[in-house]
Write an enzyme that holds these catalytic residues in place. Sequence first.
Site, PDB file in Angstrom:
ATOM      1  N   SER A 167       2.309  11.094   7.537  1.00  0.00           N
ATOM      2  CA  SER A 167       1.111  10.829   8.008  1.00  0.00           C
ATOM      3  C   SER A 167       0.043  11.830   7.810  1.00  0.00           C
ATOM      4  O   SER A 167      -1.068  11.461   8.007  1.00  0.00           O
ATOM      5  CB  SER A 167       1.215  10.694   9.689  1.00  0.00           C
ATOM      6  OG  SER A 167       2.126   9.707  10.128  1.00  0.00           O
TER       7      SER A 167
ATOM      8  N   GLU B 211      -4.497  -2.336  11.923  1.00  0.00           N
ATOM      9  CA  GLU B 211      -3.037  -2.067  11.538  1.00  0.00           C
ATOM     10  C   GLU B 211      -2.192  -1.785  12.970  1.00  0.00           C
ATOM     11  O   GLU B 211      -1.171  -2.376  12.955  1.00  0.00           O
ATOM     12  CB  GLU B 211      -2.890  -0.934  10.498  1.00  0.00           C
ATOM     13  CG  GLU B 211      -1.361  -0.715  10.347  1.00  0.00           C
ATOM     14  CD  GLU B 211      -1.274   0.435   9.192  1.00  0.00           C
ATOM     15  OE1 GLU B 211      -0.019   1.067   9.242  1.00  0.00           O
ATOM     16  OE2 GLU B 211      -2.063   1.203   8.641  1.00  0.00           O
TER      17      GLU B 211
ATOM     18  N   GLY C 156       3.253   2.796  10.700  1.00  0.00           N
ATOM     19  CA  GLY C 156       1.654   2.652  11.452  1.00  0.00           C
ATOM     20  C   GLY C 156       1.126   3.821  12.130  1.00  0.00           C
ATOM     21  O   GLY C 156       0.064   3.771  12.672  1.00  0.00           O
TER      22      GLY C 156
ATOM     23  N   ILE D 149       0.880  -1.272   0.004  1.00  0.00           N
ATOM     24  CA  ILE D 149      -0.154   0.007   0.113  1.00  0.00           C
ATOM     25  C   ILE D 149       0.954   1.226   0.221  1.00  0.00           C
ATOM     26  O   ILE D 149       1.814   1.280   0.744  1.00  0.00           O
ATOM     27  CB  ILE D 149      -1.069  -0.044   1.068  1.00  0.00           C
ATOM     28  CG1 ILE D 149      -1.882   1.244   1.166  1.00  0.00           C
ATOM     29  CG2 ILE D 149      -0.418   0.040   2.515  1.00  0.00           C
ATOM     30  CD1 ILE D 149      -3.154   1.009   2.091  1.00  0.00           C
TER      31      ILE D 149
ATOM     32  N   ARG E  56      26.437 -15.811  32.059  1.00  0.00           N
ATOM     33  CA  ARG E  56      27.652 -14.866  32.046  1.00  0.00           C
ATOM     34  C   ARG E  56      27.986 -14.680  33.482  1.00  0.00           C
ATOM     35  O   ARG E  56      27.318 -14.121  34.323  1.00  0.00           O
ATOM     36  CB  ARG E  56      26.981 -13.733  31.127  1.00  0.00           C
ATOM     37  CG  ARG E  56      28.014 -12.694  31.021  1.00  0.00           C
ATOM     38  CD  ARG E  56      29.085 -12.993  30.131  1.00  0.00           C
ATOM     39  NE  ARG E  56      30.241 -11.970  29.894  1.00  0.00           N
ATOM     40  CZ  ARG E  56      31.047 -12.103  29.146  1.00  0.00           C
ATOM     41  NH1 ARG E  56      31.498 -13.385  28.868  1.00  0.00           N
ATOM     42  NH2 ARG E  56      32.134 -10.912  28.970  1.00  0.00           N
TER      43      ARG E  56
END
Length: 380
Positions: A133, A243, A364, A124, A269
């Site tokens: 945006s 989304e 997004g 898209i 560790r």
Amino acid sequence: MERRLYTAEHEAFRETVRTFLAKEVIPYYDQWDKDGIVSRDVWRAAGRQGLLGLAVEEEYGGGGDPGFRFSAVLAEEFGRAYTPGFAIGLHNDMIGPYLTSLATPEQKRRWLPGFCSGELVSAIAMTEPGAGSDLQGIRTTAEDKGDHWLLNGSKVFISNGILADLVIVVARTTPEGGAHGLSLLVVERGMEGFERGRNLDKIGQKAQDTAELFFNDVRVPKENLLGDLNGAFVHLMTNLAQERITIAIAAIAGAEHLLEITTEYVKEREAFGRPLARLQHVRFEIAEMATECAVTGAFLDRCIADHEDGKLDAVHASMAKWWATELQKRVADRCLQLHGGYGYMTEYRVAKAFTDGRVQTIYGGTTEIMKEIIGRSLLS
């Protein structure tokens, strides 16, 4: 805490996804990172496995819409595997709804079988060099020429831009009207005047082909108008909640997995003759991240359930997106620090998570835009 969101059927699907990732994605991912693009073969493999088009009607080869929780499982497992270059979530959960809800029966017959089989990769195209945006800033135009639209303009930062066979382009179809004079046009591979620019070099998600797209007098047939003429703004706003929740799901899954890896690392560790896990500061860091992930996960589970019931609104989707992605960014940074110098080495998962996840707070809808949406709802 035991999650109550998923059934045995969802968990069986999760095992299918994990097997697919182990066989078809993870062994090849490092090479895709080097190539700057995934193989088309993996898209077809996903189609054969039934992972594409979950919400598409069965007559077109899809999953018959089993519910959003199956999509959430897919997003979680890809998020845990840290394989963002294979943009299956973009294809299924961000582009798929436009085709299932807006396409005419004729368009569905043309596009959906390939969408579900992996033969047609989708993208898209909204963002432009001068318009991110802010939809009102879009300058790509589509002029009505009677039997076709004449499309001119350019787009940038388009995921799947090189591989895409179907590109949903947001274009201005009226001279006036601001954001409300926009329409969605489907541009297909091979249309004269449709050109791809650079596969952009990014700091992370290198296997994801992110490209510039150019449209120079592209003749787009009238039957490729998707949805209503001048209705793109409404169409885009309608699909944003899914989304954003999809991005949030992948973010929290990635953060949780990174925390698991780091927890094991600090147990093994040693520094100053004892495991890092015995240092109070390290224990506090792990405790804080574990708590933040648990609280965020509980909120997201509620959002997923609400979305499947059609009740998730833009405000709560925005809350989920900004909080989960910012948490992913913080967890990646703190886990890298706990790995010390090894965390800076690309052979360690934490290093790739640090660079790959950074864009999550940007695409997004940026964190700042998410806060603006929430703030407006509370103060207007």
